[in-house]
Every structure is written in structure tokens, then in C-alpha cells.
Write a protein that holds these residues in place. Structure first.
Motif, PDB file in Angstrom:
ATOM      1  N   ARG A 179       0.819  -1.217   0.000  1.00 34.61           N
ATOM      2  CA  ARG A 179       0.000   0.000   0.000  1.00 34.61           C
ATOM      3  C   ARG A 179       0.856   1.271   0.000  1.00 34.61           C
ATOM      4  NH1 ARG A 179      -4.939   1.779   4.075  1.00 34.61           N
ATOM      5  NH2 ARG A 179      -5.197   3.856   3.194  1.00 34.61           N
ATOM      6  N   ALA A 180       1.869   1.339   0.869  1.00 37.45           N
ATOM      7  CA  ALA A 180       2.673   2.562   0.971  1.00 37.45           C
ATOM      8  C   ALA A 180       3.376   2.873  -0.351  1.00 37.45           C
ATOM      9  CB  ALA A 180       3.695   2.414   2.091  1.00 37.45           C
ATOM     10  N   ILE A 181       3.982   1.849  -0.954  1.00 38.54           N
ATOM     11  CA  ILE A 181       4.672   2.053  -2.228  1.00 38.54           C
ATOM     12  C   ILE A 181       3.669   2.391  -3.318  1.00 38.54           C
ATOM     13  CG2 ILE A 181       6.123   0.938  -3.966  1.00 38.54           C
ATOM     14  CD1 ILE A 181       7.326  -0.743  -1.735  1.00 38.54           C
ATOM     15  N   PHE A 182       2.544   1.694  -3.313  1.00 41.26           N
ATOM     16  CA  PHE A 182       1.518   1.911  -4.334  1.00 41.26           C
ATOM     17  C   PHE A 182       0.984   3.338  -4.296  1.00 41.26           C
ATOM     18  CE2 PHE A 182      -3.117   1.939  -5.116  1.00 41.26           C
ATOM     19  CZ  PHE A 182      -3.114   1.677  -6.478  1.00 41.26           C
ATOM     20  N   VAL A 183       0.664   3.824  -3.108  1.00 44.11           N
ATOM     21  CA  VAL A 183       0.124   5.186  -2.971  1.00 44.11           C
ATOM     22  C   VAL A 183       1.159   6.218  -3.404  1.00 44.11           C
ATOM     23  CG1 VAL A 183      -0.686   6.900  -1.298  1.00 44.11           C
ATOM     24  CG2 VAL A 183      -1.519   4.551  -1.175  1.00 44.11           C
ATOM     25  N   LYS A 184       2.403   6.011  -3.012  1.00 47.75           N
ATOM     26  CA  LYS A 184       3.468   6.958  -3.358  1.00 47.75           C
ATOM     27  C   LYS A 184       3.692   7.010  -4.864  1.00 47.75           C
ATOM     28  CE  LYS A 184       8.334   7.994  -2.407  1.00 47.75           C
ATOM     29  NZ  LYS A 184       9.547   7.554  -1.672  1.00 47.75           N
ATOM     30  N   LEU A 243     -12.549  -7.999 -10.108  1.00 48.98           N
ATOM     31  CA  LEU A 243     -13.173  -6.705 -10.366  1.00 48.98           C
ATOM     32  C   LEU A 243     -13.437  -5.960  -9.058  1.00 48.98           C
ATOM     33  CD1 LEU A 243     -14.394  -4.721 -12.381  1.00 48.98           C
ATOM     34  CD2 LEU A 243     -16.553  -5.985 -12.213  1.00 48.98           C
ATOM     35  N   LEU A 244     -13.885  -6.681  -8.050  1.00 47.93           N
ATOM     36  CA  LEU A 244     -14.087  -6.057  -6.739  1.00 47.93           C
ATOM     37  C   LEU A 244     -12.775  -5.544  -6.158  1.00 47.93           C
ATOM     38  CD1 LEU A 244     -16.625  -8.558  -5.089  1.00 47.93           C
ATOM     39  CD2 LEU A 244     -17.103  -6.261  -5.959  1.00 47.93           C
ATOM     40  N   ALA A 245     -11.695  -6.312  -6.339  1.00 47.94           N
ATOM     41  CA  ALA A 245     -10.384  -5.865  -5.859  1.00 47.94           C
ATOM     42  C   ALA A 245      -9.952  -4.588  -6.575  1.00 47.94           C
ATOM     43  CB  ALA A 245      -9.351  -6.974  -6.066  1.00 47.94           C
ATOM     44  N   TYR A 246     -10.178  -4.531  -7.874  1.00 43.73           N
ATOM     45  CA  TYR A 246      -9.804  -3.345  -8.647  1.00 43.73           C
ATOM     46  C   TYR A 246     -10.595  -2.114  -8.197  1.00 43.73           C
ATOM     47  CZ  TYR A 246      -9.215  -0.246 -12.668  1.00 43.73           C
ATOM     48  OH  TYR A 246      -8.955   0.836 -13.459  1.00 43.73           O
ATOM     49  N   LEU A 247     -11.893  -2.280  -8.007  1.00 44.69           N
ATOM     50  CA  LEU A 247     -12.719  -1.166  -7.556  1.00 44.69           C
ATOM     51  C   LEU A 247     -12.320  -0.706  -6.157  1.00 44.69           C
ATOM     52  CD1 LEU A 247     -16.231  -2.364  -8.811  1.00 44.69           C
ATOM     53  CD2 LEU A 247     -14.725  -0.647  -9.849  1.00 44.69           C
ATOM     54  N   ALA A 248     -11.923  -1.653  -5.310  1.00 38.96           N
ATOM     55  CA  ALA A 248     -11.472  -1.283  -3.965  1.00 38.96           C
ATOM     56  C   ALA A 248     -10.175  -0.470  -4.019  1.00 38.96           C
ATOM     57  CB  ALA A 248     -11.279  -2.538  -3.109  1.00 38.96           C
ATOM     58  N   LEU A 249      -9.276  -0.839  -4.929  1.00 41.44           N
ATOM     59  CA  LEU A 249      -8.012  -0.108  -5.065  1.00 41.44           C
ATOM     60  C   LEU A 249      -8.238   1.316  -5.577  1.00 41.44           C
ATOM     61  CD1 LEU A 249      -5.618  -2.816  -6.565  1.00 41.44           C
ATOM     62  CD2 LEU A 249      -5.648  -1.937  -4.236  1.00 41.44           C
ATOM     63  N   ARG A 250      -9.274   1.524  -6.362  1.00 41.03           N
ATOM     64  CA  ARG A 250      -9.562   2.856  -6.893  1.00 41.03           C
ATOM     65  C   ARG A 250      -9.912   3.864  -5.780  1.00 41.03           C
ATOM     66  NH1 ARG A 250     -10.737   3.833 -12.231  1.00 41.03           N
ATOM     67  NH2 ARG A 250     -12.170   5.485 -11.573  1.00 41.03           N
ATOM     68  N   HIS A 251     -10.380   3.363  -4.648  1.00 34.84           N
ATOM     69  CA  HIS A 251     -10.803   4.236  -3.573  1.00 34.84           C
ATOM     70  C   HIS A 251      -9.736   4.402  -2.501  1.00 34.84           C
ATOM     71  CE1 HIS A 251     -14.648   3.116  -5.436  1.00 34.84           C
ATOM     72  NE2 HIS A 251     -15.090   4.276  -4.996  1.00 34.84           N
ATOM     73  N   ILE A 252      -8.540   3.869  -2.751  1.00 32.68           N
ATOM     74  CA  ILE A 252      -7.473   4.012  -1.770  1.00 32.68           C
ATOM     75  C   ILE A 252      -6.920   5.424  -1.833  1.00 32.68           C
ATOM     76  CG2 ILE A 252      -5.115   3.309  -1.168  1.00 32.68           C
ATOM     77  CD1 ILE A 252      -5.771   0.529  -1.955  1.00 32.68           C
ATOM     78  N   LYS A 253      -6.761   6.033  -0.678  1.00 30.13           N
ATOM     79  CA  LYS A 253      -6.195   7.377  -0.583  1.00 30.13           C
ATOM     80  C   LYS A 253      -5.013   7.336   0.376  1.00 30.13           C
ATOM     81  CE  LYS A 253     -10.620   9.685  -1.411  1.00 30.13           C
ATOM     82  NZ  LYS A 253     -11.602  10.653  -0.882  1.00 30.13           N
ATOM     83  N   GLY A 254      -4.091   8.215   0.097  1.00 32.64           N
ATOM     84  CA  GLY A 254      -2.913   8.281   0.975  1.00 32.64           C
ATOM     85  C   GLY A 254      -3.323   8.793   2.332  1.00 32.64           C
TER      86      GLY A 254
END
Length: 388
Positions: free
Chosen positions: A194-199, A377-388
Motif C-alpha cells: 500500500r505505501a509504495i503503491f500510494v506513493k 473486479l471487486l479488488a480493482y474497484l477497492a483499489l480505486r478508492h485508496i487514498k494516501g
């Protein structure tokens, strides 16, 4: 050296040129110094009343401030306003030119978006393969899979084909093992990154779709090798249906079930983004799927029966049975269940409940494919809502 002297002389002439213009302005409004002076210092002297013009102090002259303001409004303000208008018009023209240029670049960028996406995908896929290679094939995991395969093969060593209950127990054990292991491993995928992905996403290094597809495709070879090794060892040691076609179909069912279980773990991990909480949720979920999978309990209470229709284990287990026993006619004849008066024996009831009258293979395959796509698809949609 000569160039530096030229620059200094040009700057000096420019400075004195502007200085003479300023002093000419002061003279035009009735304020002329008795000797050459810096215009800025002269203006401060006038404002403070320390400058003498015609032997009269500025403090003795009334309305100096009003005189300066009126002179500015009359002489300088129109020129300053005209200059500002010219600058505004030029800026607007430049903005329109930049806007048209950026729109052209945007149109051109649309044509190269696909190539850029594939470039990002290729780099991320290579990185994912390098990282996952050490994670998927570490010594402990390989030891775990090989050890369980050997234990299962020895426990069911060359069991008789007519020992249906023993074989069904082996089939269900395989589904428990390859349902829990991939789902548990998958829940750590996105929370750990998550940390690397958000950055990296915040800096615009790549798109979410390229990252997600690289992760999904990069996992396929890593997740399918160990189940294949496991089944090769267990299948022939345990004496399951001695047929190459049956073995290949069984392998396809196991690999498909592994991918569906992995998708469940990815979806829960991306949605919760906490490995400990996600592991708890996946434990409860897999336990519910196993209990309603059709092996432990045949007459499931009506309030719990709906769970089996969303259970990955239920559809995979039924496919497994169909590959091994078909429509059960051969087994029924071998055990004599087709004869009159023997259909009520324990063995025959077991065949009727576990083998005969199962859900169609085509429907099971369709539902598993739907789960394979749906969980990701659910995993992808969940990742779209990730915020730092």
C-alpha cells in the motif's frame, strides 16, 4: 573582460536614462531639485518635507501629497493602465495558444496512450515476477506443499476405486488445502504494497489498470506451479481414476479453484487493507464455504443453505466428483445399488447424495468463471478508492 565592460556600460546608460526620465517627470509637476539626486531619494525627501525648492521647505508647502497624487492620476495613471491592458491582451493570446497547443498534445497523447500503457505494464510485470519469484518459491512454502502431498499420498496409498467415501474424503481435503492456502497468501498482496503503491500512484508513475493487470498476470505462473506439483504426486499415489484425460481434467479443476480462491483473498485484502483483519474475515468465509460444500452435511438447514450457492468449494467439489465418477451409473452397478431392494443401503444412499443428481458441470464452470472475474473486479474497484 571586454564583454563585461560593455554590459556594465549598457546597464549604466540604461539606469541614467531612466533616472533622467524620472527627474523630468518631477520637473513637469513642479518639483525640481537644485542639484542632481536619486529620484527615489528625492521622492522620500519630498514626502518627509526635508527638501527645499526655491529656498522654501516642503513642510511649508501645503497639499504636497495631494499635488503628487493628482499629478500621478493625470499624467502616469493612463499610461500605466494602457500598459497593463496590453500585457493582459498578450497574456490572453498566449493562454489561448498554450490551450490550443495542449489540446493538440492531448489528442496526440490519446494515440500513444495504449503504447504507454503497455510500456508501464511490461515494466511492472517484470518487477512483479522478480519479487514474487522469491515469495512463491521460498523453501518453507515448497516444503509445506511437498510434505502435504506426500502425507496425502501415503494416507490414501493406492486406495480401492470402490472405496468411494475414502476417495471423496481425499477430494474434499484437496479442495480445503487449495482453497485456504491461496486465499491466505493473497490477502497480504495489496496491504503490504500500500505505501509504495500510494506513493508511486501520487507521482503519476503508472496507471492503476497497468499495475493491477501486471499484478494479476504476474501471479498466474507463481500460483499454478505448486498446485500442479502437488496433484501430480497425490493423484497417482492415492490411486484416483487411472486415466490421463481424467487427470488433466482434475488438474484444470484444481487450478481453476486455486485462481478463484486467490481472487477472493485479493478482493478481501484490497477492500480491508489490513492483513490481520482480512485474515480473520477470510478464515470465517472459508469455514462457511467448507461447511456448506456438500461433504460434511447433506441436509443443510434452510437458513444456511444459501451459503453453498456462493461457495467456491461447493462448485469445485461437484466438478471434481463429476470428473472422477461421471453420472455414477458405473459405480452404482459395481456396488449393486441398481438392483431392486438395495437402494436403501448406507452405501447406496451415500452415492445418491454425493455423486448422483449433482449440479451440472457446465453451470459449475460458468459460476466459477464468474467468480474468477468478479472477485478481481471487486479488488480493482477497492483499489480505486485508496487514498494516501
Amino acid at each position: 573582460m571586454f564583454d563585461s565592460v560593455l554590459v556594465l556600460s549598457e546597464e549604466r546608460s540604461l539606469y541614467f536614462g531612466k533616472e533622467s526620465e524620472a527627474m523630468a517627470y518631477f520637473e513637469s509637476v513642479g518639483f525640481s531639485p537644485s542639484f542632481p539626486v536619486n529620484p527615489a531619494d528625492f521622492l522620500l525627501d519630498i514626502a518627509n518635507g526635508v527638501c527645499k525648492l526655491d529656498a522654501v521647505s516642503e513642510r511649508e508647502r501645503p497639499n504636497v501629497k495631494q499635488t503628487l497624487i493628482a499629478s500621478y492620476n493625470t499624467l502616469l495613471a493612463p499610461k500605466v493602465k494602457a500598459a497593463c491592458m496590453e500585457i493582459t491582451i498578450v497574456s490572453a493570446k498566449e493562454t489561448r495558444l498554450i490551450g490550443s497547443h495542449s489540446s493538440k498534445e492531448h489528442k496526440e497523447s490519446n494515440t500513444v496512450d495504449l503504447s504507454t500503457w503497455f510500456h508501464q505494464f511490461n515494466i511492472l510485470l517484470q518487477r512483479s515476477l522478480k519479487e514474487r519469484k522469491h515469495e512463491s518459491f521460498n523453501i518453507l512454502r515448497v516444503f509445506q506443499v511437498i510434505t502435504v502431498a506426500i502425507l496425502a499420498g501415503l494416507m490414501w496409498w493406492h486406495s480401492d476405486y470402490r472405496d468411494i467415501q475414502d476417495h471423496l474424503g481425499l477430494l474434499f481435503f484437496i479442495f480445503i488445502f487449495w482453497g485456504v492456502l491461496p486465499s491466505f497468501n493473497a490477502i497480504f498482496a495489496f496491504p503490504q504494497e500500500r505505501a509504495i503503491f500510494v506513493k508511486e500512484r501520487a507521482s503519476g508513475m503508472y496507471t492503476l489498470s497497468s499495475y493491477f493487470m501486471a499484478r494479476i498476470i504476474g501471479d498466474l505462473p507463481m500460483e499454478l506451479i505448486l498446485p500442479t506439483v502437488f496433484l501430480i504426486m497425490t493423484y497417482w499415489m492415492a490411486g484416483l481414476k487411472p486415466n490421463l484425460v481424467a487427470f488433466l481434467l482434475t488438474l484444470l479443476v484444481v487450478l481453476g479453484y486455486v485462481l478463484v480462491s486467490q481472487g477472493l483473498g485479493l478482493a478481501l485484502g484490497a477492500a480491508i487493507m489490513d492483513a490481520k483483519q482480512a485474515s480473520t474475515i477470510v478464515t470465517v468465509t472459508m469455514l462457511a464455504f467448507v461447511l456448506t460444500g456438500g461433504y460434511y452435511v447433506h441436509k443443510v438447514p434452510s437458513c444456511m443453505a444459501w451459503i453453498k450457492y456462493i461457495s467456491t468449494t461447493y462448485y469445485g467439489y461437484k466438478l471434481f466428483i463429476n470428473v472422477q465418477y461421471g453420472e455414477s451409473k458405473k459405480i452404482s452397478s459395481m456396488l449393486g445399488c441398481s438392483h431392486h431392494g438395495r437402494s436403501n443401503t448406507v452405501s447406496c444412499k451415500f452415492i445418491d447424495q454425493d455423486i448422483a443428481g449433482q449440479i451440472s458441470p457446465e453451470l459449475s464452470v460458468a459460476i466459477l468463471l464468474l467468480m474468477f472475474v468478479g472477485y478481481r473486479l471487486l479488488a480493482y474497484l477497492a483499489l480505486r478508492h485508496i487514498k494516501g
